[in-house]
Design a protein around this motif. Structure first.
Motif, PDB file in Angstrom:
ATOM      1  N   VAL A 172       9.833  -7.780  -4.167  1.00 40.65           N
ATOM      2  CA  VAL A 172      10.426  -8.963  -3.544  1.00 40.65           C
ATOM      3  C   VAL A 172       9.450 -10.140  -3.597  1.00 40.65           C
ATOM      4  CG1 VAL A 172      11.290  -9.951  -1.396  1.00 40.65           C
ATOM      5  CG2 VAL A 172      11.915  -7.619  -2.041  1.00 40.65           C
ATOM      6  N   THR A 173       9.950 -11.251  -4.145  1.00 39.14           N
ATOM      7  CA  THR A 173       9.170 -12.479  -4.192  1.00 39.14           C
ATOM      8  C   THR A 173       9.982 -13.597  -3.557  1.00 39.14           C
ATOM      9  OG1 THR A 173       7.976 -11.824  -6.180  1.00 39.14           O
ATOM     10  CG2 THR A 173       8.074 -14.178  -5.704  1.00 39.14           C
ATOM     11  N   ALA A 190       6.507  -7.869  -3.311  1.00 40.35           N
ATOM     12  CA  ALA A 190       6.309  -6.880  -2.247  1.00 40.35           C
ATOM     13  C   ALA A 190       7.212  -5.673  -2.463  1.00 40.35           C
ATOM     14  CB  ALA A 190       6.593  -7.512  -0.883  1.00 40.35           C
ATOM     15  N   THR A 191       6.615  -4.495  -2.429  1.00 41.79           N
ATOM     16  CA  THR A 191       7.383  -3.253  -2.533  1.00 41.79           C
ATOM     17  C   THR A 191       6.925  -2.321  -1.423  1.00 41.79           C
ATOM     18  OG1 THR A 191       7.619  -3.446  -4.931  1.00 41.79           O
ATOM     19  CG2 THR A 191       7.920  -1.259  -3.971  1.00 41.79           C
ATOM     20  N   LEU A 192       7.852  -1.885  -0.583  1.00 40.91           N
ATOM     21  CA  LEU A 192       7.493  -0.936   0.467  1.00 40.91           C
ATOM     22  C   LEU A 192       8.760  -0.382   1.120  1.00 40.91           C
ATOM     23  CD1 LEU A 192       7.939  -2.294   3.538  1.00 40.91           C
ATOM     24  CD2 LEU A 192       5.951  -3.586   2.852  1.00 40.91           C
ATOM     25  N   GLY A 193       8.579   0.700   1.850  1.00 35.07           N
ATOM     26  CA  GLY A 193       9.691   1.284   2.573  1.00 35.07           C
ATOM     27  C   GLY A 193       9.308   1.509   4.030  1.00 35.07           C
ATOM     28  N   ILE A 194      10.273   1.358   4.915  1.00 33.90           N
ATOM     29  CA  ILE A 194      10.039   1.635   6.331  1.00 33.90           C
ATOM     30  C   ILE A 194      11.129   2.600   6.791  1.00 33.90           C
ATOM     31  CG2 ILE A 194       9.964   0.656   8.662  1.00 33.90           C
ATOM     32  CD1 ILE A 194       9.013  -1.997   7.348  1.00 33.90           C
ATOM     33  N   ASP A 195      10.715   3.740   7.347  1.00 31.98           N
ATOM     34  CA  ASP A 195      11.686   4.761   7.737  1.00 31.98           C
ATOM     35  C   ASP A 195      12.285   4.468   9.101  1.00 31.98           C
ATOM     36  OD1 ASP A 195      11.375   6.202   5.436  1.00 31.98           O
ATOM     37  OD2 ASP A 195       9.732   7.431   6.241  1.00 31.98           O
ATOM     38  N   LYS A 196      13.385   5.158   9.353  1.00 31.45           N
ATOM     39  CA  LYS A 196      14.019   5.049  10.661  1.00 31.45           C
ATOM     40  C   LYS A 196      13.034   5.513  11.742  1.00 31.45           C
ATOM     41  CE  LYS A 196      18.071   6.843  13.174  1.00 31.45           C
ATOM     42  NZ  LYS A 196      17.721   6.011  14.300  1.00 31.45           N
TER      43      LYS A 196
END
Ligand SMILES: Nc1ncnc2c1ncn2[C@@H]1O[C@H](COP(=O)(O)OP(=O)(O)O)[C@@H](O)[C@H]1O
Ligand SMILES: [Mg+2]
Lengths: 298, 225
Positions: free
Chosen positions: B7-8, B21-27
């Protein structure tokens, strides 16, 4: 998702109250503009109604006595047909005259009731070759006083003057009303924009918690629409006064008179009222849509 | 729960506020976004809320690709996201209870639901006594509690907080963090931008650090550094 009417009304009411003075100015401007606009229509209707007998080049009418003998009728007809100065004519018999009378006085049923086709004078509506007023007057006078003829009425300058005046007055009314209507649209827009500005934080919160665009918009749009509706009601009052006090004054219950039928039929009045309401609705929807799309969705 | 891929975000004038930006956030995660002023923390949060649209990359929130979402669907996405502001943004002429109820009213919740949920949430944030007060009659910490109550009253899946303690003293901030922690323990994902070193170091949660729009660190049980 349904919008609670209580919510919408409460918000609209609060907005209106907040800008009370500006709202009043808007309502009055819309009212006056629609009043002029509607007045233009009423006046035109009245003139049309009064002069319908004088359309298509008809310059004078030879009214026969209802009791005229067929020989008297034949004489007049012969005179009309053989005159080189007459281009065309229409014969209106008693039944047709009765229909016309009913039409002109449909708002005065007590008048229509006492009249029957037998008492209606038949008439010749005459189109002369030369519409010059002097020529017409001279031509018309040839029929005056002949056996079986009740009276001769010519359109003369009065009718033409009325038609011209109506055109001019109408144009002024129409132009004035359109300018005011544009001003009213801008006022509606300004009102809503200021209401939106006043409630910036509410709107921000609504957006962030997930209120739909329509939910946010509708109270603002209702505000503009309500102002326009109040303006239309104001205009109705004004149009009623025009109809009763101004136009009604000229209307005379004598179908032979020059100004007979200078009045507005009830269906024409209803149409004008509806038109005024429709324009109010259109103007306010346009004004408030511009305001909310321009200042709310950004 | 939240997933960013390349993401830019570029603002007018070629200003890159977030880069690749690349990342993940879990529940159920609790994430701190840290970094200097202007590093892109607020931009990150506004992207998740659809307030900004990225120039490149895709963002998934609550299982939906928000770039593919029609404009009219955005409000419905936002009903799953609570939002807490640094400056509270309470409506000054509404009482505490009315401020919280407003959030439900404007998404068309029926009256009986509002009547039940508002007192319950005010109880949770510890403001039952003050529900008839105006915001001007509350302390800063209490005002922020109202704002949290408003953000959480609809039980969102995600809570976004942009420097929620930025206007509060350290003592009051601890109270606010306890509250956010409790909310997080109910399973709500919390993403909080902050530059409050003390809070980050005490909580020991996941820390994502931004530096001029670039993710320079992503650390479980991290510190402010
Ligand atoms: N609406 C905007 N238009 C243009 N530039 C912006 C806008 N919002 C933020 N920026 C710029 O993007 C960068 C990141 O800003 P922001 O996300 O607010 O950072 P932070 O919240 O970490 O302070 C800053 O340099 C800021 O000036
Ligand atoms: Mg910021």
């Amino acid at each position: 998702m349904a919008i609670s009417p209580v919510y919408a009304l409460r918000e609209t009411g609060q907005n209106l109250w907040r800008n009370f003075m500006l709202s009043m100015a808007t309502v009055i401007t819309i009212g006056v503009s629609l009043w002029l606009f509607g007045g233009f229509f009423l006046f035109n209707y009245a003139v049309d109604n009064a002069t319908q007998r004088w359309e298509g080049g008809i310059e004078f009418v030879v009214w026969m006595n209802p009791e005229a003998t067929s020989e008297q009728n034949a004489n007049i007809l012969d005179a009309i047909m053989t005159s080189p100065e007459i281009q065309d004519y229409t014969f209106v018999d008693q039944d047709a005259a009765y229909e016309e009378f009913k039409d002109i006085f449909s708002d005065t049923p007590e008048l229509v009731e006492v009249v029957t086709p037998e008492v209606m004078p038949p008439s010749y509506r005459v189109v002369p070759v030369d519409p010059d007023a002097d020529v017409v007057a001279e031509l018309a006078s040839q029929f005056e006083g002949r056996p079986g003829v009740k009276t001769v009425v010519s359109a003369n300058d009065t009718i033409r003057d009325i038609q011209d005046l109506a055109d001019e007055v109408g144009t002024v009314f129409l132009a004035g009303s359109l300018v005011l209507l544009a001003a009213a649209t801008l006022l509606i827009l300004t009102n809503i924009v200021s209401a939106i500005r006043n409630r910036g934080r509410e709107i921000e919160i609504m957006k962030v918690v997930g209120a739909t665009n329509w939910f946010i918009r509708i109270p603002f749009m209702l505000e503009g629409i309500m102002q326009a509706m109040l303006g239309a009601v104001l205009a109705w009052g004004g149009l009623y006064v025009i109809d009763q006090r101004v136009i009604g004054r000229f209307s005379q219950p004598d179908s032979l008179e020059l100004m007979a039928g200078f009045q507005v039929e009830s269906d024409e009045l209803i149409f004008t009222g509806g038109l005024v309401l429709g324009i109010a609705l259109a103007v306010s929807v346009i004004g408030s849509s511009i305001a909310v799309t321009r200042y709310l969705d950004a | 729960m939240i997933k960013l891929e390349n993401v830019t975000k570029v603002y007018k004038g070629d200003h890159v506020a977030l880069r690749d930006a690349t990342l993940g956030i879990d529940k159920g995660e609790f994430v701190f976004l840290v970094g200097a002023s202007g590093s892109g923390k607020s931009t990150f949060i506004r992207l998740l809320n659809c307030e900004e649209v990225p120039e490149h990359g895709t963002i998934h929130v609550a299982g939906k690709d928000i770039g593919m979402l029609g404009r009219w669907k955005v409000p419905y996405l936002r009903r799953n996201i609570g939002y807490i502001f640094q400056d509270f943004k309470l409506l000054p002429n509404k009482t505490v209870a009315e401020n919280v109820a407003f959030a439900l009213e404007v998404i068309g919740k029926p009256r009986h639901v509002i009547k039940k949920q508002v007192p319950a949430i005010l109880e949770l944030v510890g403001l039952s006594e003050k529900m008839s007060n105006l915001p001007s009659e509350l302390s800063g910490g209490e005002q922020q509690r109202v704002s949290i109550a408003r953000a959480f009253v609809n039980r969102p899946l995600i809570l976004l907080a942009d420097e929620p303690t930025g206007n509060l003293d350290p003592q009051t901030s601890i109270g606010i963090m306890r509250l956010l922690d409790r909310i997080n323990r109910t399973g709500t994902t919390v993403v909080m931008a902050t530059h409050d070193r003390g809070i980050v170091d005490t909580m020991r949660r996941r820390v994502i650090e931004l530096d001029r729009g670039v993710i320079v660190r992503d650390q479980a049980r991290g510190v402010y550094e």
